[in-house]
Design a protein around this motif. Structure first.
Motif, mmCIF file in Angstrom:
data_model
loop_
_atom_site.group_PDB
_atom_site.id
_atom_site.type_symbol
_atom_site.label_atom_id
_atom_site.label_comp_id
_atom_site.label_asym_id
_atom_site.label_seq_id
_atom_site.Cartn_x
_atom_site.Cartn_y
_atom_site.Cartn_z
ATOM 1 N N ALA A 158 0.814 -1.207 0.000
ATOM 2 C CA ALA A 158 0.000 0.000 0.000
ATOM 3 C C ALA A 158 0.852 1.262 0.000
ATOM 4 O O ALA A 158 0.479 2.284 -0.591
ATOM 5 C CB ALA A 158 -0.927 -0.005 1.217
ATOM 6 N N ASN A 159 1.999 1.226 0.670
ATOM 7 C CA ASN A 159 2.866 2.404 0.759
ATOM 8 C C ASN A 159 3.888 2.478 -0.373
ATOM 9 O O ASN A 159 4.803 3.305 -0.321
ATOM 10 C CB ASN A 159 3.590 2.411 2.108
ATOM 11 N N ARG A 160 3.718 1.632 -1.384
ATOM 12 C CA ARG A 160 4.687 1.628 -2.486
ATOM 13 C C ARG A 160 4.612 2.913 -3.304
ATOM 14 O O ARG A 160 5.642 3.514 -3.635
ATOM 15 C CB ARG A 160 4.416 0.424 -3.398
ATOM 16 N N ASP A 161 3.414 3.341 -3.615
ATOM 17 C CA ASP A 161 3.237 4.473 -4.522
ATOM 18 C C ASP A 161 2.950 5.761 -3.758
ATOM 19 O O ASP A 161 2.346 5.751 -2.679
ATOM 20 C CB ASP A 161 2.090 4.204 -5.496
ATOM 21 N N SER A 162 3.369 6.857 -4.338
ATOM 22 C CA SER A 162 3.087 8.183 -3.790
ATOM 23 C C SER A 162 3.052 9.176 -4.944
ATOM 24 O O SER A 162 3.419 8.848 -6.080
ATOM 25 C CB SER A 162 4.146 8.592 -2.762
ATOM 26 N N PHE A 163 2.578 10.383 -4.651
ATOM 27 C CA PHE A 163 2.568 11.418 -5.679
ATOM 28 C C PHE A 163 3.124 12.713 -5.098
ATOM 29 O O PHE A 163 3.084 12.946 -3.889
ATOM 30 C CB PHE A 163 1.160 11.633 -6.234
ATOM 31 N N VAL A 164 3.626 13.537 -5.986
ATOM 32 C CA VAL A 164 4.159 14.847 -5.612
ATOM 33 C C VAL A 164 3.273 15.908 -6.252
ATOM 34 O O VAL A 164 2.969 15.839 -7.444
ATOM 35 C CB VAL A 164 5.619 15.012 -6.072
ATOM 36 N N ALA A 165 2.845 16.869 -5.458
ATOM 37 C CA ALA A 165 1.983 17.937 -5.958
ATOM 38 C C ALA A 165 2.466 19.273 -5.401
ATOM 39 O O ALA A 165 3.162 19.330 -4.384
ATOM 40 C CB ALA A 165 0.533 17.691 -5.572
ATOM 41 N N MET A 166 2.063 20.346 -6.067
ATOM 42 C CA MET A 166 2.460 21.687 -5.657
ATOM 43 C C MET A 166 1.237 22.444 -5.168
ATOM 44 O O MET A 166 0.217 22.525 -5.861
ATOM 45 C CB MET A 166 3.110 22.445 -6.817
ATOM 46 N N ALA A 167 1.341 22.976 -3.959
ATOM 47 C CA ALA A 167 0.240 23.728 -3.360
ATOM 48 C C ALA A 167 0.272 25.166 -3.858
ATOM 49 O O ALA A 167 1.133 25.572 -4.644
ATOM 50 C CB ALA A 167 0.342 23.674 -1.843
ATOM 51 N N MET A 168 -0.672 25.981 -3.344
ATOM 52 C CA MET A 168 -0.815 27.344 -3.855
ATOM 53 C C MET A 168 0.358 28.244 -3.468
ATOM 54 O O MET A 168 0.609 29.257 -4.120
ATOM 55 C CB MET A 168 -2.127 27.951 -3.355
ATOM 56 N N ASN A 169 1.074 27.894 -2.393
ATOM 57 C CA ASN A 169 2.222 28.707 -1.995
ATOM 58 C C ASN A 169 3.514 28.255 -2.653
ATOM 59 O O ASN A 169 4.601 28.735 -2.302
ATOM 60 C CB ASN A 169 2.386 28.688 -0.477
ATOM 61 N N GLY A 170 3.408 27.316 -3.582
ATOM 62 C CA GLY A 170 4.584 26.836 -4.291
ATOM 63 C C GLY A 170 5.296 25.688 -3.619
ATOM 64 O O GLY A 170 6.255 25.151 -4.182
ATOM 65 N N ALA A 171 4.853 25.286 -2.416
ATOM 66 C CA ALA A 171 5.502 24.185 -1.706
ATOM 67 C C ALA A 171 5.109 22.851 -2.329
ATOM 68 O O ALA A 171 3.940 22.611 -2.621
ATOM 69 C CB ALA A 171 5.115 24.207 -0.231
ATOM 70 N N GLU A 172 6.101 21.996 -2.536
ATOM 71 C CA GLU A 172 5.849 20.662 -3.072
ATOM 72 C C GLU A 172 5.675 19.673 -1.922
ATOM 73 O O GLU A 172 6.444 19.671 -0.962
ATOM 74 C CB GLU A 172 6.991 20.225 -3.977
ATOM 75 N N THR A 173 4.635 18.848 -2.039
ATOM 76 C CA THR A 173 4.287 17.894 -0.988
ATOM 77 C C THR A 173 4.201 16.505 -1.584
ATOM 78 O O THR A 173 3.630 16.312 -2.660
ATOM 79 C CB THR A 173 2.938 18.264 -0.347
ATOM 80 N N GLU A 174 4.765 15.535 -0.876
ATOM 81 C CA GLU A 174 4.670 14.138 -1.284
ATOM 82 C C GLU A 174 3.674 13.430 -0.378
ATOM 83 O O GLU A 174 3.765 13.497 0.845
ATOM 84 C CB GLU A 174 6.032 13.443 -1.202
ATOM 85 N N VAL A 175 2.713 12.757 -0.988
ATOM 86 C CA VAL A 175 1.638 12.086 -0.251
ATOM 87 C C VAL A 175 1.571 10.636 -0.703
ATOM 88 O O VAL A 175 1.553 10.357 -1.905
ATOM 89 C CB VAL A 175 0.281 12.781 -0.483
ATOM 90 N N SER A 176 1.504 9.719 0.266
ATOM 91 C CA SER A 176 1.355 8.307 -0.064
ATOM 92 C C SER A 176 -0.053 8.043 -0.580
ATOM 93 O O SER A 176 -1.036 8.571 -0.050
ATOM 94 C CB SER A 176 1.638 7.445 1.164
ATOM 95 N N LEU A 177 -0.168 7.212 -1.603
ATOM 96 C CA LEU A 177 -1.480 6.889 -2.154
ATOM 97 C C LEU A 177 -2.321 6.055 -1.193
ATOM 98 O O LEU A 177 -3.533 5.947 -1.365
ATOM 99 C CB LEU A 177 -1.332 6.147 -3.480
#
Length: 558
Positions: A245-264
């Protein structure tokens, strides 16, 4: 001949029109309330467009904002000026938007009030994504990359949608794994833990009875060893599933420009509302509404569903109806058919009528003191000594909640049943007795069937009151979040000693105890509407039974 005002008044027509007007106003108010609740609650599940804009802060600085508009209000300009925000001279009102910006783990709060005039360069990019998570609420931003075991396997620039299909496939895989984990933890391991606990109580019971022989203990140890072996197998499978379950994750950019990695593994669903057509939005709306009615709550009851509360409410009302009907009917039959009509009987009827006006919290205190502490404590001493000092029935639970509400509503059933018995002609009783039937046979075969519609009327009124009660339930069994349903596959299947969730208490908890008021508000409306629907369905079922009985015994009344 023209009728005078005095004659018209004495004819009673003004009171007919007054009553009709009062009924019409009441109906309009009820319909208006239902429309308000439905619009505020059901609209929450519609996928709103995500806005991207620049916002001018009160100190003159600017910041970038991404989110969805939840609410728009108009406030006096003086109120805004008092908060230190500049408003042009001569302007009397100011429009404010409540924006859901999500990303609570990034900003600390997922809602923000913004002055409408301070919002500039509004756009709705199609590549903006909304990710519903199991924790920290929604995430709004741009999808940048996908990772597998920490390594980037696909990436894209801001404003692109190249990796969205792969993103959806991996979310679906993560959801399937989550369902497997849930099945193992909630059902398989839960069953094993429940059985092991029953073995412990069985062993303790043998010790108290002096029957803890080597043979009996060996049988228990052998069964416990088998369960432990099954548990180890499930734990190993569970560990593998967590890794997958913790194998995959995604990286996204929030409105303040900070990049966040979240596990699927923490994602419930992801969608792009700015790209959705009407059909996609309707499908999404149906899925969210179904989730609300069939899933368990999460995020302090501000996300997910309310199925445990629906189940607990219906089960409690059914148990209450089963308990209150015989007591109310027997009491009414005694008062009307057997008791000598005199001073004492009149006092009993006055007491019954007064009981209907006692505040419900008083019944809750009585239920806690008598049912839970006294009756439940003695039941534990007599039948569950192996579980002591941990209480079994000596603690608030479903049984005591149902009994407390049965006691609260029994006056309604008594009064309704008595009125039904009083309407049966005396000639019917005398005819039955003249044909050779005894008084008991007359009562059982003639009188009670003819009075059954009135009994059902009492049950309908009892259900309508009991289903919406909250105050006594807070003392005798209802909780904020129940770990399991009171009805499951473990023996004895119906667990009357367990605590349960209730729609009325859920409304109180979400509306007044939630740490996130803005997120909880639409769920309060939706839950209130669902409570009204549940009560209406229960009442309609009882009304259908009453009408059937009325038609069946109509010939006897003629």
């Amino acid at each position: 001949m023209r009728q005078s005002i005095g004659d018209w008044t004495r004819s009673g027509s003004p009171w007919v029109w007054l009553n009709a007007g009062a009924v019409a106003i009441s109906v309009i108010m009820v319909i208006g309330l239902l429309i308000l609740i439905a619009s505020r609650g059901l609209g929450h599940f519609w996928p709103a467009a995500i806005m991207e804009a620049d916002v001018r802060a009160p100190d003159g600085s600017r910041y970038h904002m991404v989110g969805e508009k939840v609410e728009a209000v108009t406030v006096p300009a003086e109120q805004v000026r008092a908060a230190g925000i500049d408003v042009p001279a001569g302007q009397e009102t100011v429009d404010r938007y409540l924006m859901k910006i999500g990303n609570r783990d990034v900003y600390g709060s997922d809602f923000r009030w913004v002055i409408a005039d301070h919002i500039e360069q509004i756009s709705h990019p199609e590549s903006l994504i909304a990710v519903e998570r199991r924790e920290w609420g929604n995430y709004y931003g741009y999808l940048l990359a996908l990772k597998e075991n920490g390594q980037v396997i696909a990436q894209q620039g801001k404003g692109e949608n190249k990796i969205w299909p792969e993103f959806e496939k991996r979310i679906e895989r993560a959801l399937n794994i989550h369902d497997e984990i849930y099945q193992i933890e909630k059902h398989d391991i839960g069953r094993i833990n429940y059985t092991i606990e029953r073995l412990r109580l069985k062993q303790r019971s043998l010790e108290l009875k002096g029957k803890d022989t080597a043979q009996n203990l060996a049988e228990i140890d052998a069964e416990r060893a088998q369960l432990n072996a099954e548990y180890e197998v499930l734990q190993a499978k569970l560990a593998d599933l967590y890794v997958a379950a913790n194998r995959d994750s995604f990286v996204a950019m929030a409105m303040n420009g900070a990049e966040t990695e979240v596990s699927l593994s923490k994602v419930v669903r992801a969608f792009q509302p700015n790209m959705m057509g009407l059909g996609d939005k309707m499908a999404f709306y149906g899925a969210k509404l179904w989730e609300f009615m069939t899933d368990e709550p999460r995020e302090a009851n501000t996300e997910g569903g309310i199925f445990p509360a629906i189940f607990g409410t219906v089960m409690m009302v059914i148990l209450m109806s089963i308990l209150v009907t015989p007591f109310g009917v027997v009491a009414a039959v005694y008062l009307r058919e057997y008791a000598k009509q005199g001073f004492i009987t009149r006092m009993i009827r006055i007491a019954v009528n007064n009981l209907a006006g006692v505040p419900s919290i008083v019944y809750g205190v009585f239920g806690l003191g008598f049912f839970v502490y006294f009756l439940g404590g003695h039941i534990d001493d007599l039948f569950f000594p192996e579980a002591l000092p941990a209480p079994t029935f000596g603690t608030p639970g479903l049984m005591w909640a149902s009994l407390t509400l049965a006691l609260l509503t029994v006056p309604v059933v008594i009064v309704a049943t008595e009125e039904g018995l009083a309407r049966i002609p005396r000639s019917v009783r005398e005819g039955s007795l003249a044909l050779g039937a005894t008084k008991a046979e007359t009562l059982w075969r003639v009188v009670l069937p003819m009075a059954s519609p009135a009994m059902m009327t009492g049950v309908i009124l009892a259900v309508a009151r009991a289903a919406g009660e909250v105050a006594p339930l807070m003392l005798v069994g209802v909780v904020k979040l129940a770990p399991s349903l009171p009805l499951d596959g473990n023996y004895p299947f119906i667990h009357l000693d367990q605590k349960f969730m209730h729609l009325g208490f859920h409304i109180y908890d979400v509306g007044f105890q939630s740490p996130n008021v803005e997120a909880a508000r639409p769920l309060v409306y939706a839950t209130a509407l669902l409570l009204v629907v549940v009560i209406a369905l229960l009442n309609l079922s009882a009304i259908a039974i009453r009408n059937h009985l009325r038609e069946k015994y109509k010939a006897l009344e003629m």
